[in-house]
Each structure stands twice: as C-alpha cells, then as structure tokens.
Design an enzyme around this catalytic site. Sequence first.
Site, PDB file in Angstrom:
ATOM      1  N   ILE A  78     -11.950  51.613 -12.198  1.00  0.00           N
ATOM      2  CA  ILE A  78     -11.660  52.661 -13.170  1.00  0.00           C
ATOM      3  C   ILE A  78     -10.269  52.519 -13.778  1.00  0.00           C
ATOM      4  CG2 ILE A  78     -11.229  55.166 -13.337  1.00  0.00           C
ATOM      5  CD1 ILE A  78     -13.624  55.614 -11.614  1.00  0.00           C
ATOM      6  N   ALA A  79      -9.355  51.853 -13.100  1.00  0.00           N
ATOM      7  CA  ALA A  79      -7.977  51.755 -13.586  1.00  0.00           C
ATOM      8  C   ALA A  79      -7.351  50.458 -13.105  1.00  0.00           C
ATOM      9  CB  ALA A  79      -7.167  52.956 -13.093  1.00  0.00           C
ATOM     10  N   GLN A  80      -6.157  50.159 -13.630  1.00  0.00           N
ATOM     11  CA  GLN A  80      -5.384  49.037 -13.128  1.00  0.00           C
ATOM     12  C   GLN A  80      -3.922  49.447 -13.026  1.00  0.00           C
ATOM     13  OE1 GLN A  80      -6.492  46.125 -16.076  1.00  0.00           O
ATOM     14  NE2 GLN A  80      -4.536  46.256 -17.140  1.00  0.00           N
ATOM     15  N   LYS A  97      -0.142  53.397 -13.028  1.00  0.00           N
ATOM     16  CA  LYS A  97      -1.597  53.285 -13.042  1.00  0.00           C
ATOM     17  C   LYS A  97      -2.118  53.800 -14.371  1.00  0.00           C
ATOM     18  CE  LYS A  97      -5.679  54.708 -10.383  1.00  0.00           C
ATOM     19  NZ  LYS A  97      -6.129  55.353  -9.129  1.00  0.00           N
ATOM     20  N   ASP A 128     -11.426  57.695   0.100  1.00  0.00           N
ATOM     21  CA  ASP A 128     -11.709  56.384  -0.494  1.00  0.00           C
ATOM     22  C   ASP A 128     -10.909  55.326   0.245  1.00  0.00           C
ATOM     23  OD1 ASP A 128     -13.030  54.733  -2.247  1.00  0.00           O
ATOM     24  OD2 ASP A 128     -11.632  55.010  -3.902  1.00  0.00           O
ATOM     25  N   SER A 161      -6.328  45.538 -10.004  1.00  0.00           N
ATOM     26  CA  SER A 161      -7.280  46.037 -10.994  1.00  0.00           C
ATOM     27  C   SER A 161      -8.532  46.488 -10.257  1.00  0.00           C
ATOM     28  CB  SER A 161      -7.619  44.943 -12.001  1.00  0.00           C
ATOM     29  OG  SER A 161      -8.542  45.407 -12.952  1.00  0.00           O
ATOM     30  N   ALA A 162      -8.943  47.727 -10.505  1.00  0.00           N
ATOM     31  CA  ALA A 162     -10.116  48.284  -9.840  1.00  0.00           C
ATOM     32  C   ALA A 162     -11.134  48.712 -10.891  1.00  0.00           C
ATOM     33  CB  ALA A 162      -9.712  49.451  -8.940  1.00  0.00           C
TER      34      ALA A 162
END
Length: 522
Positions: free
Chosen positions: A133-135, A150, A285, A130-131
């Site tokens: 902006i999304a998971q 995602k 990134d 889980s980040a």
Amino acid sequence: MGIIRLSKIAFVAWRYGLDEIAATGAAATLGTRSSLALARMLRLGRPIGAPRGVRLRLALERLGPIFVKFGQVLSTRRDLLPPDLADELAKLQDRVPPFPSEAAMAEIERGLGRRIVDVFDEFDPVPIASASIAQVHVAKLKDGRPVAVKVLRPGMAEVIDRDLALLRTAGNLLMRVSADARRLRPPDVIDEFDKHLHDELDLVREAANANQLRRNFAGSQLLRVPEMYWDYCVTNVLTMERMHGIPIGQTDRMRAAGIDLKKLSRDGVEIFFTQVFRHGFFHADMHPGNILVGDEGEDFNRYIALDFGIVGTLSESDKNYLAQNFLAFFRRDYRRVAELHVESGWVPRATRVEELESAVRACCEPVFDRPLKEISLGLVLLRLFQASRRFNVEIQPQLVLLQKTLLNIEGLGRQLDPELDLWVTAKPFLERWMAEQIGPAGLRARFERESAQWSQMLPQLPRLLHAALQRQATRSADEDPPEWLVRLLSEQRNTQRWLRWLALAVTALVALQAAVLLLPLP
C-alpha cells in the site's frame, strides 16, 4: 467492473500457472496418478519455466494489495508451506516492486502542500522499503533530525474497493451453499477486513496508533516505537523518527551481532499478551517486514515496531473471556473451555457441555508438552474448527485480527527458537494478569477508574431512580404496572422511606470505595 476484475484474476492465475501449482501440490499430497496426469496436462501449451514460488509471488503482486497481504500472512507459516514457496512469499513483506520516485515525490508535495526542498534538508528518492500500500524513503529534516517518510501508492482506494466487492460476492455465494461458511460469517469478516484496510489508507490514523502504542510501552525494555513528527503527517504522508536495526527475519545477522534469539522469542510472546490483556490494543500486522531488532545502544536485543496501519482493540469482556479460555487450555481444563463457549454464546445454549469438552480434549491433548517445532497452532485451530462443526460454533469477527496476529507470533517464534514452548511461556503471564484482575489490586483499580464519575452521579441517583419508576408506572395506558410499583409510588411515606434507605446504601458504597483506595495493598 466486477466481471473485468474477475477476468483479470483468471488471466493472471492462468498466466502464472497457479492451477498447475495447485494440481502439483495435490499430486504430491495424494500421490494418485490422476492428480499427476492433471498436473502434467495443465503445463501443455504454456511457457511455465519459472519456479513455482516465483510464479506465485509474481501473481500475487500483479493482483494487488489484498492478495499481497494474503501472501504476507502465508509467508510466516513455514510449517504449512514448502520452503521454496515460503522463501518467495517472504519477499512480499517489504520488497514489493516500488512505484516511480517521481510519483512518490509528487504525492508527498501534494500532501504536505510544500516542495520537497522546503521541508527536507536531504531526501533520498530511492525507497528503502516498498509494501503493498505504501513505500518508505529516508530523509533529513531542516533541523537535522533523520526521518523515514512513508507515502501511499496513488489510486489504492479504488483497487481495494473493487477487490472487496468481489470478496463480498464470493462470501455471499458461500453463505448460500456451505454450512461451514455460514459459521465463519464471511460478510462480517469481510466488513472487518474492509474497515482495517481503509484505516491503512489514512496515515494520520496510523500515526495516532503509533503514539498510543508508544505510550503503552513507555519505559519498556521489550518494545521500541518510533516518534511521530506531526508537523509532517497528513492523510497520504507519514513522517517518523528513523529507526536502525536488523530485520527480524535475518536470523544469521542477528546471531552474528550477538543477539539472544531465545530471549527474543520469549519477549515476543510477552509483548503479544501484554498488548492483548493489559492494554486491549495490539499491533495486528506483525509480519517480519514490520519488525526490526536493535543491534546497538539502548535498543540492543529489543524489538522495534514499524507500520501501525492495522491495530486491534478488545473490550474488557473480550479480554476476560479470552484470558479465561487461554488459562483453561493451559491447565487442560477442557470442561471450563466448553462452559465458556456456551456462556459466551459461541455455541447454542442447548449444547451438551460434556460432548463439547470431549471434542476439545481430543484436539488439544496431543500437542501439550511438546516444543513448538513439533506442533502447529494453525493445525490445532484447523482441527478445532473441524471438530466444532457438529456444535455450530460461530467465528467472532472482532477476534479475526487477534487470530491472525497469534498465527504471526507463532510463525516468528518458530523462526527464532524452534524449541520455544508457547504454553509454558504464556501461562505465568496470564496467571499474574488474572490475579491482578480479580484480586485487591484489580478492585482498587476499578474503583479509581469509576471514582471520577461518582461525584456527579451519586447525588442525582435517588432523583433519577424515582423519576424512572414514575415513567415505568405511566409508560403505557394499555399495560397495567406491577402492583409493587403502584403501591410504592402511591404512598408518599413509603417513597420517602425508600429514598432514605437508598441514601444510606449510597453512603455505605462511598465509604467502601474510600476504604479500598486508602488501604495499602498487600
């Protein structure tokens, strides 16, 4: 809305004691009694019990995706942060608290227009990562292929727009009060950041980025990029081949698996420079949460890239300029570095090259011939920035992502092999690349790229040039055309003779192109 958001930022900073963390850091750095007294006073009246690293991480998570990304970048700079802060910020890379599984599954069904059970044979509602902006959830398609799915967090666009508006306000204010800020050009940098953040909100774009990177490294033993399954990719959902490996931050697990960390660190440098200078297209990134290392099969000891939401691109002029700068640095040719800054317009034309050369030498000379554990590229860049004030050097927004990625690479290299010499590793690659660009191979490659257009362009060239000259002669009744142009166009015989010479020149150029393409390379 901006006042409400600003109030929330101030409250979160107070709630988690970020002011106390800053004051404590200043007291430790400066060692003054006043700083220490301020730090103690700021603790009064607040239940600040958690360690400072935990408080900083929780505050960034509470403030949203832009602040989380800031923490992700900081987490790779263990040379600049105390270990307790770096360890906690590293959790932001892939362990941001997930949003509810029900919401994730509803988003997937809304995006794909089908029920989960109609698309997947198996679907794990518990996310594996889980980040900000999304998971990501693991699943299996109906044909048995294992995949990673995602899904975007709902409502991210509104949060990002609010925070960017605050950043723009702060940037414009800094532009008014600080000469250093004007050289950093914060509005342009924020616009660049805005573009890339919104790109991350389109997972179809991310899948396209992954495909391009996969093609660029097809057959490479350095980097593996998962396959995208386009039938199950939409704006808010991305479905790709599931990858297995060890997160690159877990060095103990990699050593136990027999992975060569020194080779891995050298490969990381080569991957970076290959993306930048050969492809002009790079993964921007590259924090540890986005990179695995294969621990079995054909992927053993190979990088596996994940999360392609942020990529950078460079023009041919950018690549050539950067390559010449890197080579000049590696060769300690500070005169050439200064000349390149003037030629590119990074500093005013009136800048005295010898003065800029001396300033660059003072910043860079102390770091050469040292292993990476004894130097910090971030600190070198900071010293260069401080020294460049007197020369009015401007930061180029198109290179901000590249600078960020280079710092990520240095942070990864420091974790894998503190003895890595960044300069020695990169120099041979850049020398080979420059030789290919300016030698016979580079000339032939450029002819091959352009030759497809010549069959249409060359026959039209005399007519187009003649028409352009005529337009120039009659462009404005208020301006007298040049005497040579009037004479050229007024005499039909001269015009015909000029066109014949042009045709001969074009024929010679085509013959030269054919010779270059047909002759074998040495």
